[in-house]
Structure formats: structure tokens, C-alpha cells
Design an enzyme around this catalytic site. Structure first.
Site, PDB file in Angstrom:
ATOM      1  N   ARG A   1      51.874  46.592  41.904  1.00 48.80           N
ATOM      2  CA  ARG A   1      50.611  45.864  41.732  1.00 48.80           C
ATOM      3  C   ARG A   1      49.402  46.801  41.874  1.00 48.80           C
ATOM      4  O   ARG A   1      48.403  46.642  41.178  1.00 48.80           O
ATOM      5  CB  ARG A   1      50.537  44.735  42.764  1.00 48.80           C
ATOM      6  CG  ARG A   1      49.302  43.864  42.608  1.00 48.80           C
ATOM      7  CD  ARG A   1      49.365  42.661  43.540  1.00 48.80           C
ATOM      8  NE  ARG A   1      48.277  41.731  43.273  1.00 48.80           N
ATOM      9  CZ  ARG A   1      47.451  41.266  44.206  1.00 48.80           C
ATOM     10  NH1 ARG A   1      47.589  41.652  45.465  1.00 48.80           N
ATOM     11  NH2 ARG A   1      46.492  40.423  43.892  1.00 48.80           N
TER      12      ARG A   1
ATOM     13  N   HIS B  98      46.030  47.127  39.538  1.00 55.57           N
ATOM     14  CA  HIS B  98      44.651  46.953  40.029  1.00 55.57           C
ATOM     15  C   HIS B  98      43.833  48.230  39.854  1.00 55.57           C
ATOM     16  O   HIS B  98      42.607  48.177  39.775  1.00 55.57           O
ATOM     17  CB  HIS B  98      44.670  46.489  41.485  1.00 55.57           C
ATOM     18  CG  HIS B  98      44.960  45.027  41.618  1.00 55.57           C
ATOM     19  ND1 HIS B  98      44.530  44.250  42.659  1.00 55.57           N
ATOM     20  CD2 HIS B  98      45.637  44.180  40.801  1.00 55.57           C
ATOM     21  CE1 HIS B  98      44.923  43.004  42.502  1.00 55.57           C
ATOM     22  NE2 HIS B  98      45.613  42.934  41.386  1.00 55.57           N
TER      23      HIS B  98
ATOM     24  N   ASN C 253      41.590  42.054  46.026  1.00 57.17           N
ATOM     25  CA  ASN C 253      42.265  43.055  46.864  1.00 57.17           C
ATOM     26  C   ASN C 253      42.198  42.751  48.357  1.00 57.17           C
ATOM     27  O   ASN C 253      43.126  43.077  49.103  1.00 57.17           O
ATOM     28  CB  ASN C 253      41.640  44.441  46.633  1.00 57.17           C
ATOM     29  CG  ASN C 253      41.937  45.000  45.249  1.00 57.17           C
ATOM     30  OD1 ASN C 253      42.999  44.732  44.684  1.00 57.17           O
ATOM     31  ND2 ASN C 253      40.993  45.745  44.699  1.00 57.17           N
TER      32      ASN C 253
ATOM     33  N   HIS D 115      55.838  39.733  38.189  1.00 52.20           N
ATOM     34  CA  HIS D 115      55.922  38.665  39.198  1.00 52.20           C
ATOM     35  C   HIS D 115      57.369  38.203  39.387  1.00 52.20           C
ATOM     36  O   HIS D 115      57.609  37.105  39.871  1.00 52.20           O
ATOM     37  CB  HIS D 115      55.001  37.494  38.830  1.00 52.20           C
ATOM     38  CG  HIS D 115      53.545  37.834  38.971  1.00 52.20           C
ATOM     39  ND1 HIS D 115      52.533  37.023  38.525  1.00 52.20           N
ATOM     40  CD2 HIS D 115      52.927  38.927  39.519  1.00 52.20           C
ATOM     41  CE1 HIS D 115      51.362  37.588  38.785  1.00 52.20           C
ATOM     42  NE2 HIS D 115      51.567  38.739  39.390  1.00 52.20           N
TER      43      HIS D 115
HETATM   44  C1  HEM Z   1      48.178  38.388  34.376  1.00 49.48           C
HETATM   45  C2  HEM Z   1      47.305  38.388  35.366  1.00 49.48           C
HETATM   46  C3  HEM Z   1      47.704  38.499  36.809  1.00 49.48           C
HETATM   47  C4  HEM Z   1      47.264  37.711  37.819  1.00 49.48           C
HETATM   48  C5  HEM Z   1      46.271  36.573  37.711  1.00 49.48           C
HETATM   49  C6  HEM Z   1      47.923  38.154  39.021  1.00 49.48           C
HETATM   50  C7  HEM Z   1      47.720  37.601  40.282  1.00 49.48           C
HETATM   51  C8  HEM Z   1      48.469  37.901  41.397  1.00 49.48           C
HETATM   52  C9  HEM Z   1      48.319  37.274  42.672  1.00 49.48           C
HETATM   53  C10 HEM Z   1      47.292  36.205  43.021  1.00 49.48           C
HETATM   54  C11 HEM Z   1      49.251  37.801  43.504  1.00 49.48           C
HETATM   55  C12 HEM Z   1      49.496  37.443  44.969  1.00 49.48           C
HETATM   56  C13 HEM Z   1      48.513  38.189  45.853  1.00 49.48           C
HETATM   57  C14 HEM Z   1      48.551  37.703  47.283  1.00 49.48           C
HETATM   58  O1  HEM Z   1      49.100  36.649  47.572  1.00 49.48           O
HETATM   59  O2  HEM Z   1      47.977  38.401  48.147  1.00 49.48           O
HETATM   60  C15 HEM Z   1      49.990  38.766  42.755  1.00 49.48           C
HETATM   61  C16 HEM Z   1      51.030  39.521  43.258  1.00 49.48           C
HETATM   62  C17 HEM Z   1      51.678  40.488  42.541  1.00 49.48           C
HETATM   63  N1  HEM Z   1      51.350  40.936  41.291  1.00 49.48           N
HETATM   64 FE1  HEM Z   1      50.103  40.040  39.988  1.00 49.48          FE
HETATM   65  N2  HEM Z   1      48.749  39.192  38.728  1.00 49.48           N
HETATM   66  C18 HEM Z   1      48.638  39.452  37.387  1.00 49.48           C
HETATM   67  C19 HEM Z   1      49.255  40.480  36.699  1.00 49.48           C
HETATM   68  C20 HEM Z   1      50.064  41.426  37.282  1.00 49.48           C
HETATM   69  C21 HEM Z   1      50.487  42.645  36.649  1.00 49.48           C
HETATM   70  C22 HEM Z   1      50.036  43.104  35.252  1.00 49.48           C
HETATM   71  C23 HEM Z   1      51.304  43.294  37.534  1.00 49.48           C
HETATM   72  C24 HEM Z   1      51.987  44.602  37.397  1.00 49.48           C
HETATM   73  C25 HEM Z   1      52.389  45.113  36.258  1.00 49.48           C
HETATM   74  C26 HEM Z   1      51.385  42.453  38.715  1.00 49.48           C
HETATM   75  C27 HEM Z   1      52.175  42.706  39.812  1.00 49.48           C
HETATM   76  C28 HEM Z   1      52.209  41.930  40.950  1.00 49.48           C
HETATM   77  C29 HEM Z   1      53.179  42.113  42.013  1.00 49.48           C
HETATM   78  C30 HEM Z   1      54.350  43.067  41.991  1.00 49.48           C
HETATM   79  C31 HEM Z   1      52.829  41.222  43.030  1.00 49.48           C
HETATM   80  C32 HEM Z   1      53.470  41.094  44.409  1.00 49.48           C
HETATM   81  C33 HEM Z   1      52.769  42.096  45.315  1.00 49.48           C
HETATM   82  C34 HEM Z   1      53.249  42.163  46.754  1.00 49.48           C
HETATM   83  O3  HEM Z   1      54.238  41.554  47.143  1.00 49.48           O
HETATM   84  O4  HEM Z   1      52.577  42.874  47.526  1.00 49.48           O
HETATM   85  N3  HEM Z   1      50.595  41.343  38.534  1.00 49.48           N
HETATM   86  N4  HEM Z   1      49.483  38.821  41.483  1.00 49.48           N
END
Ligand code: HEM
Ligand SMILES: *[C@@H]1O[C@H](CO)[C@@H](O)[C@H](O)[C@H]1NC(C)=O
Ligand SMILES: *[C@@H]1O[C@H](CO)[C@@H](O)[C@H](O)[C@H]1NC(C)=O
Ligand SMILES: *[C@@H]1O[C@H](CO)[C@@H](O)[C@H](O)[C@H]1NC(C)=O
Ligand SMILES: *[C@@H]1O[C@H](CO)[C@@H](O)[C@H](O)[C@H]1NC(C)=O
Ligand SMILES: *[C@@H]1O[C@H](CO)[C@@H](O)[C@H](O)[C@H]1NC(C)=O
Length: 336
Positions: free
Chosen positions: A66, A70, A99, A197
Site C-alpha cells: 500500500r 500512496h 495516511n 485488497h
Molecule cells: C482504488 C482505490 C483504493 C482505495 C479507495 C483504497 C482504500 C483503502 C483503505 C481505506 C484501506 C484500509 C486503511 C485502514 O483501514 O487504515 C486500504 C488498505 C489497503 N490497500 Fe487500498 N485502496 C485503493 C487502492 C489500492 C491499491 C492500488 C493498492 C496497491 C496496489 C492498495 C493496497 C492496499 C493494501 C495492501 C491494504 C492493506 C494495508 C494494511 O494492512 O496495512 N489499495 N485501502
């Protein structure tokens, strides 16, 4: 030049080069063998640090994947997300809503940087560490491998406003498409990259509106599978602790596989932005068929994910020494 440019005709390439010249954009060249002479072990050094971190933190691979996202979406992949705040000088992206209390993995990036400085001082950028860490994380979680393109410089600044405009879990499909298009990514990239995700965790605060008050209706989101809604309502009670963590993919929480898409097919997407890709009226004939395809074939998903990660890694790379540097410490601009 992005790899996708290779698939357009010669006239298209010329037009892009001409436009870049007019706009004064340097067409940056990233290469897979960038550190082969200067730090041949860079990949393995980062990998060792990640494996060690994973022993006490199973979530770290998701968190680092992630971080690269970002980083890349805010003024390109330039390590800007890693800079700590300096009053009056650097308004850290770490404090921006997407973030703050959410982005994690910074100490592990520091460890990778320290190990690389030990082996090859002043050579490997922090932006490249994030790109390598994302590939290694996906691969070690069972996902695809790809040759990471390298040679990015680190930024001299951060952009709090840019970080605040990252894609939001509450965005609809139209807005998500716009935010990806703004950085040169298309709908295949949007659907493929959202497949990240398939691992990692997510806080209750990002689903409570879907559980209790969707779009101000005082009703749950009607697209949300009712058994999954009942399950999530137990974990995330109304007016409960919004920081409680959930699996993004409850079927295989730490494995990089295609289950994100099979979840969407079953109306079990966690975020509104996830389910939109399959269920929005605007998704029909657009992103929904791509979800269907990835839900059917893990091989097709993996190939597209790898290509889309390369595309994302190619967002506005800084390669001209006038626009960046190799930071000694990922948290600070050199000589500051
Ligand atoms: C399409 C738009 C996207 C939105 C709106 C989004 C939003 C989010 C949100 C809200 C979370 C949870 C954060 C939290 O609870 O603190 C999350 C987690 C995550 N996102 Fe996304 N995301 C997007 C795209 C992506 C992309 C492009 C990637 C990587 C290629 C990604 C990888 C991840 C990963 C791996 C997690 C889990 C992180 C962890 O466990 O620390 N996301 N995302
Ligand atoms: C980040 O969240 C903390 C609460 O945990 C808050 O005190 C702080 O003001 C937030 N940072 C910014 C820049 O809003
Ligand atoms: C920061 O990001 C915003 C929003 O993406 C953009 O409009 C602005 O030009 C950027 N600022 C700098 C200094 O790059
Ligand atoms: C998507 O969200 C934007 C911004 O909130 C809004 O202007 C637009 O009408 C929405 N589109 C649809 C199809 O709901
Ligand atoms: C539901 O959302 C609407 C609009 O955001 C808000 O006005 C209303 O107070 C919310 N209802 C509850 C019970 O929080
Ligand atoms: C809310 O949950 C988080 C994560 O489980 C925990 O660290 C925090 O202490 C909890 N806060 C309260 C007020 O219970």
C-alpha cells in the site's frame, strides 16, 4: 516511456515525445538492471529485511504494498510519502487523512535503507525501495513476480494536499476512474490494482456507513451480502470503536490470490470503492466484466496485476538530478 506506449503505433510514440518536449517533461527511463553494477544485491537485501519483519508482523507485506501506491499517486513514485514533517518546510503526507493512523511500515523501510547504505552507500533511492518492497511482498504472499523497473530519484518535498486527494473508500466509480486517469492509469489498472485488497487489514470506520447509514438513508448498503453484513455488524457495532481491524479478504487474509474478485462477485466487497467496480450501474460493460474475468482466472489476474504495478511504478519518475536525490535517510531531505 511507459511500457504501454510500446503497444501504440509509431505515430503515437512520436506524438507523445513531441508533447513531452513542448511541456518540458523529461521522458524518464527506468530499467530493471539499474543497480546491477552499483548495488547488485539490492533486491536480496530488501527481501531479507522484509522476511525478518514478517516474522513478527504478518501484515507487513500488505502495508508495504500500500505504501508504494500512496507514494506513486502523489507527485509520482518519489518517496515523498516517507518524509517526516519539518515545521514551515515539509508538511508531511503522513498526516493527510488517507495516511494518518493508517499508513504503516515506515520502520521497515528505514531498516531496508540502513542495510542498503551499509552495502552500497548513497546508491539506492527510497522510492526504489518502495517499488522493490511491493514486488517482494506480493511474491512472498503467493502472488505474481515481475521485474521491478528502477532508477527513481527521491523528492525534495512532500505534498499534503496531493496525499489528501488519494482515492477514497467512499468514492464512486466515476471518481475512482478520474483519479486513476489523472495519473495515466486506465480501468484495467484500476480493477487489477484494487486486487491488492486480497490481503491486509482495514478499520471499522471505513465500513460503518455501509452497515448503518448508507448515503444518509439510515439503511445498510443494499448491495452488501446480508450474511457478510451481519458478520461485519458484530465486529463493527454502530458507534463502536472505529479503529478495530478486519481482514480485507476474510477467505484467505494473508494470501495474494484472486479471492478479492470472487468476494466482489458474492457482494462481499469490504469498501464501497471495492464493490463499485462490480455493482455500480456505471460498472456494467465497463469494469464489471474485468472483475468477472479476474474472478475466473487467477493467471489472467496475476499477469494484469504485474503489468499494472509496472504502470503505477512509472508514474512521473524523477530521473534528472535537478528534480531529486538519493536520500541518506528516507525520512529527511539530504542536508536538512
Ligand atoms: C482504488 C482505490 C483504493 C482505495 C479507495 C483504497 C482504500 C483503502 C483503505 C481505506 C484501506 C484500509 C486503511 C485502514 O483501514 O487504515 C486500504 C488498505 C489497503 N490497500 Fe487500498 N485502496 C485503493 C487502492 C489500492 C491499491 C492500488 C493498492 C496497491 C496496489 C492498495 C493496497 C492496499 C493494501 C495492501 C491494504 C492493506 C494495508 C494494511 O494492512 O496495512 N489499495 N485501502
Ligand atoms: C492525525 O491523527 C491524530 C489523532 O490520532 C491527530 O491528533 C492529528 O491531528 C492528526 N494529524 C493531522 C495532520 O491531522
Ligand atoms: C500538490 O498536489 C496538488 C493536488 O494533487 C496539486 O494541485 C499541486 O500542484 C501539488 N503541489 C506541488 C507543489 O506539487
Ligand atoms: C460520484 O460522486 C461525485 C462526487 O461526489 C458526484 O458528483 C457524482 O454525481 C457521483 N456519480 C454518480 C454516478 O453517482
Ligand atoms: C445518516 O447520515 C445522514 C447524512 O450524512 C445524517 O444527516 C444522519 O444524521 C445520519 N444518521 C445517523 C443516525 O447518524
Ligand atoms: C480501539 O481499537 C484499537 C484497535 O484494536 C485499540 O488499539 C484501541 O485501544 C481501542 N480504543 C478504545 C477507546 O477502546
Amino acid at each position: 516511456m511507459s511500457p504501454r506506449a510500446a503497444t501504440v503505433g509509431a505515430a503515437g510514440v512520436l506524438a507523445v515525445v513531441a508533447a513531452a518536449a513542448v511541456l518540458g517533461i523529461t521522458t524518464a527511463q527506468l530499467t530493471a538492471d539499474y543497480y546491477d553494477c552499483t548495488c547488485p544485491d539490492a533486491y536480496n537485501i530488501v527481501k531479507q529485511v522484509l522476511i525478518e519483519a514478517h516474522e513478527s508482523d504478518v501484515r507487513i507485506y500488505a502495508s508495504l504494498t500500500r505504501l508504494h501506491f500512496h507514494d506513486c499517486f502523489v507527485q509520482g513514485c518519489d518517496g515523498s510519502v516517507l518524509l517526516d514533517g519539518v515545521p514551515g518546510v515539509i508538511n508531511s503526507e503522513k498526516g493527510a487523512p488517507p495516511n494518518n493512523n493508517s499508513a504503516r511500515g515506515f520502520p521497515v523501510v528505514d531498516k531496508a535503507k540502513a542495510a542498503l547504505e551499509e552495502a552500497c552507500p548513497g546508491v539506492v533511492s527510497c522510492a526504489d525501495i518502495l517499488a522493490l518492497a511491493a514486488e517482494i511482498s506480493v511474491e512472498l504472499s503467493g502472488g505474481p513476480k515481475w521485474a521491478v523497473l528502477l532508477g527513481r530519484l527521491d523528492s525534495l518535498n512532500a505534498n499534503f494536499t496531493g496525499a489528501s486527494n488519494l482515492p477514497s473508500p467512499f468514492d464512486n466509480l466515476t471518481v475512482l476512474e478520474q483519479k486513476f486517469k489523472a495519473v495515466g492509469l486506465n480501468n484495467v489498472d484500476l480493477v487489477a490494482l484494487s486486487g491488492a485488497h486480497t490481503f491486509g487489514r482495514v478499520q471499522c470506520q471505513f465500513v460503518t456507513a455501509r452497515l448503518y447509514n448508507f448515503s444518509g438513508t439510515n439503511q445498510p448498503d443494499p448491495t452488501l451480502n446480508s450474511a457478510y453484513r451481519a458478520f461485519l455488524s458484530q465486529r463493527c457495532p454502530q458507534n463502536g470503536n472505529g479503529s478495530v481491524l478486519n481482514d480485507l479478504d476474510p477467505t484467505t487474509p494473508n494470501v495474494f490470490d484472486k479471492n478479492y474478485y470472487t468476494n466482489l462477485e458474492a457482494n462481499r466487497g469490504f469498501l464501497n470503492s471495492d464493490q463499485e467496480l462490480k455493482s455500480s450501474p456505471q460498472a456494467q460493460g465497463v469494469t464489471a466484466p474485468i472483475v468477472d474475468q479476474f474472478a475466473t482466472s487467477q493467471d489472467v489476474f496475476f499477469k494484469n496485476f504485474a503489468q499494472s504495478m509496472i504502470n503505477m511504478g512509472n508514474i512521473q519518475p524523477k530521473t534528472d538530478p535537478s528534480e531529486g536525490e538519493i536520500r541518506c535517510n528516507c525520512r529527511k531531505v539530504n542536508d536538512s
